[in-house]
Enzyme design. Sequence first.
Site, PDB file in Angstrom:
ATOM      1  N   PRO A 316       9.358  54.898 -46.468  1.00 20.89           N
ATOM      2  CA  PRO A 316       8.602  55.607 -47.609  1.00 20.89           C
ATOM      3  C   PRO A 316       8.492  57.149 -47.550  1.00 20.89           C
ATOM      4  O   PRO A 316       7.306  57.492 -47.197  1.00 20.89           O
ATOM      5  CB  PRO A 316       7.301  54.950 -47.666  1.00 20.89           C
ATOM      6  CG  PRO A 316       6.950  54.606 -46.329  1.00 20.89           C
ATOM      7  CD  PRO A 316       8.452  54.009 -45.736  1.00 20.89           C
ATOM      8  N   CYS A 317       9.540  57.865 -47.505  1.00 20.39           N
ATOM      9  CA  CYS A 317       9.284  59.350 -47.113  1.00 20.39           C
ATOM     10  C   CYS A 317       8.589  59.988 -48.438  1.00 20.39           C
ATOM     11  O   CYS A 317       8.198  61.098 -48.125  1.00 20.39           O
ATOM     12  CB  CYS A 317      10.786  60.053 -46.932  1.00 20.39           C
ATOM     13  SG  CYS A 317      11.938  59.490 -48.204  1.00 20.39           S
ATOM     14  N   HIS A 318       8.522  59.090 -49.442  1.00 24.80           N
ATOM     15  CA  HIS A 318       7.898  59.836 -50.760  1.00 24.80           C
ATOM     16  C   HIS A 318       6.323  59.889 -50.595  1.00 24.80           C
ATOM     17  O   HIS A 318       5.606  60.612 -51.008  1.00 24.80           O
ATOM     18  CB  HIS A 318       7.835  59.059 -52.015  1.00 24.80           C
ATOM     19  CG  HIS A 318       7.644  57.223 -51.612  1.00 24.80           C
ATOM     20  ND1 HIS A 318       8.343  56.631 -51.168  1.00 24.80           N
ATOM     21  CD2 HIS A 318       6.383  56.972 -52.024  1.00 24.80           C
ATOM     22  CE1 HIS A 318       7.613  55.361 -51.105  1.00 24.80           C
ATOM     23  NE2 HIS A 318       6.451  55.577 -51.808  1.00 24.80           N
TER      24      HIS A 318
END
Length: 355
Positions: A316-318
């Site tokens: 989850p780089c968001h």
Amino acid sequence: MYPQLSTREMQRALSNSDSSYDGIFYTAVKTTGVFCRPSCSARKPKPQNVEFFATHREALFSGYRPCKRCRPLDTDGKPPAWVGRLMRRVEASTAGRVAAHELRGMGVDPARARRYFLQHHGMTFQAYCRAQRLSEAFRRIKGGDSVPDVAHASGFGSESGFRSAYARVFGGPPSDAQNCNLITLSWIRTVAGPLVVGTTEQGVCLLEFSDRRMLETQFRTLRRRFCAALLPGSNGVVIALQQQLQEYFSGERRRFTIPLSYPGTPFQQKVWAALLDIPYGSTCSYRELASKVGHPQAVRAVGTANGMNRIAILIPCHRVVNANGELGGYGGGLWRKRMLLHLESGQRSPAPLAK
């Protein structure tokens, strides 16, 4: 960007409420400010009041609201019915191409099949069939079948033609299959747009939005990192991922259980592992992430590694934002980052979108 269809064809599909065009283009009505699927059962607008878009994102960015009747942002993850028939035909037999007259016999215009596969798979329907045949041939040869037998069963005109096609894709002769790897590419439709998924025997190695500018760069990185060819197809991992993504976007799943494969530099792998530790519904600043990986001064390098993540959503780089709370960057587009964070915050209404 407008869909690669003539206005006449789109008008005809709209007039007939043709569901086979759902997902290929969207219809926006200037007088109501609403956009719909081509199959929408609402009263048909006058042609001069209609505007066409290739994606729901473009319609949203142009100020249109999704129709409450046909719900164009919803998706069941399935292609149109006629595409499903084609897929089943290709999967049922890998021997030979599907000729134009056979497509017409199935009620499918060859030109429409070509357009759809170019838009959703990056290749024509015939190229897709050829790639599927080579993918199956690779698996059979790696499983111990003889090259002549596989060449004959794969529907190529001759063994030399098969060997030539195989070498163009895999970079070597069929006899080297035991030393080669294969990455299977599939496409999954979601409310946030189509996703390209790459899988190996170890698990998911790629999950990117199909309109991301870096996608071709990621393909080249995959070929280098895995020493593998990339071919379209599907498998059990893709089916499981599609189900879990549907549950995620409906707010029913917070954790994914799909195996991942993400080789990189030691620093990149540290950053990506730290991303996996950011809880659902939470965010982390780039500076905090740098501290977590033991390099508090390497904020810029951490941001670069974050941007090089090849497995969106699952890694989850968001969830990484600026220290001041602003979103920062996102390869899939800030509107998607806002949408994902909005979803994970427990708010079920659509997130506000901005250009």
